[in-house]
Design an enzyme around this catalytic site. Sequence first.
Site, PDB file in Angstrom:
ATOM      1  N   LYS A   1      53.093  30.088 -25.839  1.00  0.00           N
ATOM      2  CA  LYS A   1      53.794  31.378 -25.707  1.00  0.00           C
ATOM      3  C   LYS A   1      55.314  31.144 -25.710  1.00  0.00           C
ATOM      4  CE  LYS A   1      49.749  33.255 -23.509  1.00  0.00           C
ATOM      5  NZ  LYS A   1      49.152  34.251 -22.645  1.00  0.00           N
TER       6      LYS A   1
ATOM      7  N   GLU B   1      49.231  40.166 -26.674  1.00  0.00           N
ATOM      8  CA  GLU B   1      50.640  40.393 -26.298  1.00  0.00           C
ATOM      9  C   GLU B   1      51.427  40.918 -27.489  1.00  0.00           C
ATOM     10  OE1 GLU B   1      51.239  36.477 -24.645  1.00  0.00           O
ATOM     11  OE2 GLU B   1      49.849  37.003 -23.026  1.00  0.00           O
TER      12      GLU B   1
ATOM     13  N   SER C   1      42.625  32.582 -18.989  1.00  0.00           N
ATOM     14  CA  SER C   1      42.560  31.757 -17.768  1.00  0.00           C
ATOM     15  C   SER C   1      41.547  30.617 -17.878  1.00  0.00           C
ATOM     16  CB  SER C   1      42.278  32.633 -16.532  1.00  0.00           C
ATOM     17  OG  SER C   1      43.296  33.600 -16.373  1.00  0.00           O
TER      18      SER C   1
ATOM     19  N   GLY D   1      46.345  29.221 -22.615  1.00  0.00           N
ATOM     20  CA  GLY D   1      47.749  29.552 -22.404  1.00  0.00           C
ATOM     21  C   GLY D   1      48.346  28.665 -21.323  1.00  0.00           C
TER      22      GLY D   1
ATOM     23  N   GLY E   1      46.140  35.187 -18.299  1.00  0.00           N
ATOM     24  CA  GLY E   1      47.226  34.909 -17.361  1.00  0.00           C
ATOM     25  C   GLY E   1      47.011  35.519 -15.990  1.00  0.00           C
TER      26      GLY E   1
HETATM   27  P1  PGA Z   1      45.967  32.052 -20.369  1.00  0.00           P
HETATM   28  O1  PGA Z   1      46.385  32.614 -21.815  1.00  0.00           O
HETATM   29  O2  PGA Z   1      45.139  30.817 -20.619  1.00  0.00           O
HETATM   30  O3  PGA Z   1      47.271  31.749 -19.679  1.00  0.00           O
HETATM   31  O4  PGA Z   1      45.187  33.133 -19.696  1.00  0.00           O
HETATM   32  C1  PGA Z   1      45.501  32.590 -22.904  1.00  0.00           C
HETATM   33  C2  PGA Z   1      46.142  33.216 -24.116  1.00  0.00           C
HETATM   34  O5  PGA Z   1      46.792  34.262 -23.982  1.00  0.00           O
HETATM   35  O6  PGA Z   1      46.031  32.696 -25.245  1.00  0.00           O
END
Ligand code: PGA
Length: 255
Positions: free
Chosen positions: A13, A102, A218, A239, A178
């Site tokens: 990200k 996003e 997550s 992420g 997230g």
């Molecule tokens: P996360 O993000 O593992 O922090 O939940 C995953 C992603 O958005 O690709």
Amino acid sequence: MSSRKHLIAGNWKMNETYSEGVVLAQELANALSSQKPEADVVVCPPFVDLKGVQGVVEFDNAPFALGAQNVYWEPSGAFTGEISCDMLKSVGTTYCIIGHSERRDYFHETDADINKKCKALLAAGIIPILCCGEAEDVRDAKQHVEFVVAQIKAALEGVSIKDANELVIAYEPIWAIGTGKTATPEDAEEVCAAIRETLATCLGADIAEGVRVLYGGSAKPGNIAGFLEKENVDGALVGGASLVASDFAEMVNRA
Ligand code: PGA
């Protein structure tokens, strides 16, 4: 457990400056070099970090491929702030995330935009990691399968591929990104199986059987094994945990 080769992709990200990105890529290269990954591994840094991470892949012989987080579908021209497929290829990028929630939410990307990005990447020989996933209210209304199926159909409208390895899908329920709330392996399997059926309709049954469908939201060292046991889950899009080399390497190790 599926017969497809697992794929673990890290989505950095908007994290890591150029030099921080090089350090993180080197740490990951070191962590992975001792374990000879059985899974395919992809790292998706921000645009400005791509060249630096590519240098680590080339000079440190790092066992991971390079992915971008976005692309624009036009080949060149007056599109201030955008990046083309050829630009991505020129720094060694072989995968590109498209349709992340996003981007859909904060930057108003539509299914039609994502379809154009998908076609441009395939034409350029870059593997799209096509993201889909429902918000919490959609799941509460038990509409999550229909919602995700519609996203996949729209993104793949008019798309055909010859080889299943030309495309990757990532199912990422928005309420799990997230937040520390993960879907259960059964939740992931339900939607990933529906995605595979949809791929069979859009791309043909043989291709659908080979396309890798990842879970994201997550995902971390402590929970990845449960997802990978499922027949239709072929890896993870990671992420937060991809920003810690030891955690990401541990996830690759478990795959
Ligand atoms: P996360 O993000 O593992 O922090 O939940 C995953 C992603 O958005 O690709």
